[in-house]
Design a protein around this motif. Structure first.
Motif, PDB file in Angstrom:
ATOM      1  N   VAL A  26       0.853  -1.179   0.000  1.00 32.54           N
ATOM      2  CA  VAL A  26       0.000   0.000   0.000  1.00 32.54           C
ATOM      3  C   VAL A  26       0.887   1.226   0.000  1.00 32.54           C
ATOM      4  O   VAL A  26       1.517   1.555   0.993  1.00 32.54           O
ATOM      5  N   ARG A  27       0.946   1.915  -1.127  1.00 28.42           N
ATOM      6  CA  ARG A  27       1.893   3.011  -1.304  1.00 28.42           C
ATOM      7  C   ARG A  27       1.585   4.206  -0.420  1.00 28.42           C
ATOM      8  O   ARG A  27       2.480   4.963  -0.062  1.00 28.42           O
ATOM      9  N   THR A  28       0.313   4.433  -0.124  1.00 28.65           N
ATOM     10  CA  THR A  28      -0.057   5.646   0.597  1.00 28.65           C
ATOM     11  C   THR A  28       0.204   5.552   2.088  1.00 28.65           C
ATOM     12  O   THR A  28      -0.031   6.507   2.814  1.00 28.65           O
ATOM     13  N   PHE A  29       0.655   4.393   2.578  1.00 30.65           N
ATOM     14  CA  PHE A  29       0.946   4.244   3.983  1.00 30.65           C
ATOM     15  C   PHE A  29       2.445   4.018   4.145  1.00 30.65           C
ATOM     16  O   PHE A  29       3.041   3.291   3.373  1.00 30.65           O
ATOM     17  N   ARG A  30       3.053   4.619   5.133  1.00 27.97           N
ATOM     18  CA  ARG A  30       4.493   4.527   5.283  1.00 27.97           C
ATOM     19  C   ARG A  30       4.877   4.411   6.746  1.00 27.97           C
ATOM     20  O   ARG A  30       4.142   4.809   7.640  1.00 27.97           O
ATOM     21  N   ARG A  31       6.074   3.873   6.969  1.00 23.44           N
ATOM     22  CA  ARG A  31       6.601   3.744   8.327  1.00 23.44           C
ATOM     23  C   ARG A  31       7.151   5.092   8.766  1.00 23.44           C
ATOM     24  O   ARG A  31       7.900   5.734   8.048  1.00 23.44           O
TER      25      ARG A  31
ATOM     26  N   PRO B 242      -4.175  -6.259   2.828  1.00 28.31           N
ATOM     27  CA  PRO B 242      -3.503  -5.261   1.988  1.00 28.31           C
ATOM     28  C   PRO B 242      -4.289  -4.900   0.733  1.00 28.31           C
ATOM     29  O   PRO B 242      -4.334  -3.739   0.327  1.00 28.31           O
ATOM     30  N   TYR B 243      -4.930  -5.889   0.109  1.00 23.88           N
ATOM     31  CA  TYR B 243      -5.728  -5.622  -1.083  1.00 23.88           C
ATOM     32  C   TYR B 243      -7.029  -4.908  -0.723  1.00 23.88           C
ATOM     33  O   TYR B 243      -7.520  -4.070  -1.485  1.00 23.88           O
ATOM     34  N   MET B 244      -7.589  -5.232   0.444  1.00 21.45           N
ATOM     35  CA  MET B 244      -8.798  -4.541   0.889  1.00 21.45           C
ATOM     36  C   MET B 244      -8.497  -3.067   1.143  1.00 21.45           C
ATOM     37  O   MET B 244      -9.286  -2.186   0.786  1.00 21.45           O
ATOM     38  N   LEU B 245      -7.361  -2.801   1.757  1.00 25.80           N
ATOM     39  CA  LEU B 245      -6.966  -1.410   2.003  1.00 25.80           C
ATOM     40  C   LEU B 245      -6.723  -0.664   0.697  1.00 25.80           C
ATOM     41  O   LEU B 245      -6.997   0.532   0.587  1.00 25.80           O
ATOM     42  N   LYS B 246      -6.230  -1.374  -0.281  1.00 19.92           N
ATOM     43  CA  LYS B 246      -5.871  -0.746  -1.544  1.00 19.92           C
ATOM     44  C   LYS B 246      -7.079  -0.470  -2.421  1.00 19.92           C
ATOM     45  O   LYS B 246      -7.155   0.575  -3.085  1.00 19.92           O
ATOM     46  N   TYR B 247      -8.052  -1.375  -2.420  1.00 19.96           N
ATOM     47  CA  TYR B 247      -9.167  -1.278  -3.362  1.00 19.96           C
ATOM     48  C   TYR B 247     -10.527  -1.030  -2.710  1.00 19.96           C
ATOM     49  O   TYR B 247     -11.448  -0.585  -3.395  1.00 19.96           O
ATOM     50  N   PHE B 248     -10.678  -1.304  -1.429  1.00 21.84           N
ATOM     51  CA  PHE B 248     -11.979  -1.184  -0.783  1.00 21.84           C
ATOM     52  C   PHE B 248     -12.018  -0.085   0.266  1.00 21.84           C
ATOM     53  O   PHE B 248     -12.906  -0.073   1.109  1.00 21.84           O
TER      54      PHE B 248
ATOM     55  N   PRO C 288      -8.228  10.005  -1.159  1.00 23.61           N
ATOM     56  CA  PRO C 288      -7.798  10.903  -2.245  1.00 23.61           C
ATOM     57  C   PRO C 288      -6.295  10.935  -2.458  1.00 23.61           C
ATOM     58  O   PRO C 288      -5.829  11.424  -3.490  1.00 23.61           O
ATOM     59  N   GLY C 289      -5.520  10.425  -1.502  1.00 23.42           N
ATOM     60  CA  GLY C 289      -4.073  10.409  -1.661  1.00 23.42           C
ATOM     61  C   GLY C 289      -3.533   9.099  -2.177  1.00 23.42           C
ATOM     62  O   GLY C 289      -2.321   8.946  -2.300  1.00 23.42           O
ATOM     63  N   SER C 290      -4.410   8.153  -2.505  1.00 27.52           N
ATOM     64  CA  SER C 290      -3.963   6.849  -2.963  1.00 27.52           C
ATOM     65  C   SER C 290      -3.624   6.866  -4.449  1.00 27.52           C
ATOM     66  O   SER C 290      -4.151   7.671  -5.219  1.00 27.52           O
ATOM     67  N   SER C 291      -2.751   5.936  -4.846  1.00 26.09           N
ATOM     68  CA  SER C 291      -2.457   5.798  -6.274  1.00 26.09           C
ATOM     69  C   SER C 291      -3.623   5.136  -7.004  1.00 26.09           C
ATOM     70  O   SER C 291      -3.799   5.325  -8.201  1.00 26.09           O
ATOM     71  N   ASN C 292      -4.425   4.330  -6.303  1.00 25.10           N
ATOM     72  CA  ASN C 292      -5.647   3.757  -6.855  1.00 25.10           C
ATOM     73  C   ASN C 292      -6.811   4.628  -6.388  1.00 25.10           C
ATOM     74  O   ASN C 292      -7.347   4.426  -5.298  1.00 25.10           O
TER      75      ASN C 292
ATOM     76  N   SER D 209     -15.549   0.865  -2.210  1.00 27.38           N
ATOM     77  CA  SER D 209     -15.639   1.200  -0.786  1.00 27.38           C
ATOM     78  C   SER D 209     -17.076   1.289  -0.310  1.00 27.38           C
ATOM     79  O   SER D 209     -17.345   1.168   0.890  1.00 27.38           O
ATOM     80  N   THR D 210     -18.037   1.493  -1.227  1.00 26.97           N
ATOM     81  CA  THR D 210     -19.437   1.576  -0.833  1.00 26.97           C
ATOM     82  C   THR D 210     -20.023   0.202  -0.506  1.00 26.97           C
ATOM     83  O   THR D 210     -21.156   0.117  -0.027  1.00 26.97           O
ATOM     84  N   PHE D 211     -19.270  -0.864  -0.774  1.00 32.32           N
ATOM     85  CA  PHE D 211     -19.687  -2.215  -0.393  1.00 32.32           C
ATOM     86  C   PHE D 211     -18.811  -2.756   0.739  1.00 32.32           C
ATOM     87  O   PHE D 211     -18.858  -3.947   1.021  1.00 32.32           O
ATOM     88  N   SER D 212     -18.032  -1.892   1.355  1.00 26.87           N
ATOM     89  CA  SER D 212     -17.021  -2.320   2.312  1.00 26.87           C
ATOM     90  C   SER D 212     -17.361  -1.847   3.717  1.00 26.87           C
ATOM     91  O   SER D 212     -17.627  -0.660   3.939  1.00 26.87           O
TER      92      SER D 212
END
Length: 349
Positions: free
Chosen positions: A34-39, A167-173, A177-181, A189-192
């Motif tokens: 998940v690119r938008t999250f960092r350590r 990780p895929y749920m965070l990325k797609y569901f 606005p800051g995400s690459s996806n 996200s409306t089904f999540s």
């Protein structure tokens, strides 16, 4: 400990998960995918200024604010317009195909033959299949639309419980606005739902209003409004987060449900509503939608973090606008689409 309690309270109460006031704490990175999250722990130790981040509903996730820029909104805006157009165009074609199929079956097959074939099909099917068919046939048109939507939400909720899928749920569901996806999560996200109470509350409200909405709109127009309002509410949330510089994850069906609620309450303002836990308290639908919109508007203006108030407002505005102008300006003028589809269908044959 205080942050952990606040995050837990947010998980239980939020309709579309918003973000909390800013925390520059050491929150470990959840996934390298998940690119938008960092350590940020190593930055905190070195006393260097870290990215301004807001805690998400997930305790070990921090959201980067530097990727939120106004120029990034053009892509989700185009997706919102295109997807909404496809939804209502598809709803018109779906209605055309349903009416055509029904007309052909009535003209080509005598009623006695139809009943005979239906009876034979029931006899050939197993007992469990007969029970499912009988149950499905006993549902109202509104419930037949609600059941698939609810089933999808339950499946996505179950997927959140699988660690390898998170990780895929965070990325797609989760919309962010800051995400690459940035586009497809507006819909997915409306089904999540991450919280069981969150899922139950949204599905209860949707079930309560779906029958009335489908009776007024029809299943095709209802689904077109529901899906497009979900994306429109996500874009409204994007717009607000970009203006306010408040990054964060959002998920939940409340934006789309607010559109159905806004439509029904505007179309039938004298309908009496109640609260499940307070059955003695009743109020009109018109008053209810005014109070709900006022609270969400106050939440946007005052910066409340209890709900994703911007998404609620976007969904409610979509439903109210459809009640006043949708049928007259759009749905009643769908003949060009139907004519084009009719000619295209004939050409394919």
């Amino acid at each position: 400990m205080a942050l952990s309690r606040m995050l837990k309270l947010n998980e239980i109460c939020c309709s579309r998960y918003p973000v909390f006031p800013q925390y520059n704490s050491c929150i470990p990175k959840f996934s390298n995918n998940v690119r938008t999250f960092r350590r940020v722990s190593h930055e905190a130790k070195s006393k260097k200024p870290v990215f301004e981040s807001l805690a998400s509903p997930f305790q070990n996730i921090t959201v980067n604010a530097n990727n939120i820029r106004a120029q990034n909104l053009w892509k989700p805006l185009g997706f919102t317009v295109a997807f909404s157009s496809v939804c209502f165009g598809g709803a018109a074609i779906w209605q055309y195909e349903s009416m055509r199929s029904h007309a052909i079956s009535m003209l080509k097959q005598p009623m006695g033959f139809v009943h005979k074939k239906t009876h034979e099909a029931h006899l050939k099917a197993g007992s469990w299949r007969r029970q499912v068919n009988n149950w499905w046939n006993s549902l109202t048109p509104g419930e037949r639309v609600f059941v698939p939507i609810c089933a999808i939400n339950v499946l996505v909720f179950a997927a959140w419980r699988i660690p390898r899928l998170q990780p895929y749920m965070l990325k797609y569901f989760c919309s962010n606005p800051g995400s690459s996806n940035i586009c497809w999560p507006m819909l997915l996200s409306t089904f999540s739902h991450y919280s069981a109470f969150h899922l139950f509350a949204n599905m209860y409200v949707l079930h309560s209003f779906s029958s009335g909405a489908v009776a007024s709109l029809g299943k095709e127009q209802f689904l077109g409004l529901y899906l497009s309002a979900g994306v429109i509410s996500s874009f409204t949330s994007y717009l607000y987060k970009t203006i306010a510089r408040q990054p964060g994850l959002s998920l939940g069906a409340s934006g789309a449900i607010m559109a159905i609620l806004g439509y029904v309450c505007t179309q039938y303002p004298d309908t009496k509503l109640g609260i499940i836990f307070l059955p003695f308290l009743t109020f009109s639908a018109g008053a209810a939608i005014k109070v709900i919109v006022s609270l969400d508007l106050a939440g946007v203006v005052l910066g409340w973090k209890v709900f994703d108030h911007a998404a609620h407002l976007g969904g409610a505005a979509c439903g109210i606008a459809w009640s006043y102008w949708g049928n007259e300006l759009l749905w009643h003028n769908r003949e060009p689409i139907l004519q084009y589809w009719h000619e295209l269908r004939g050409a394919i044959k």
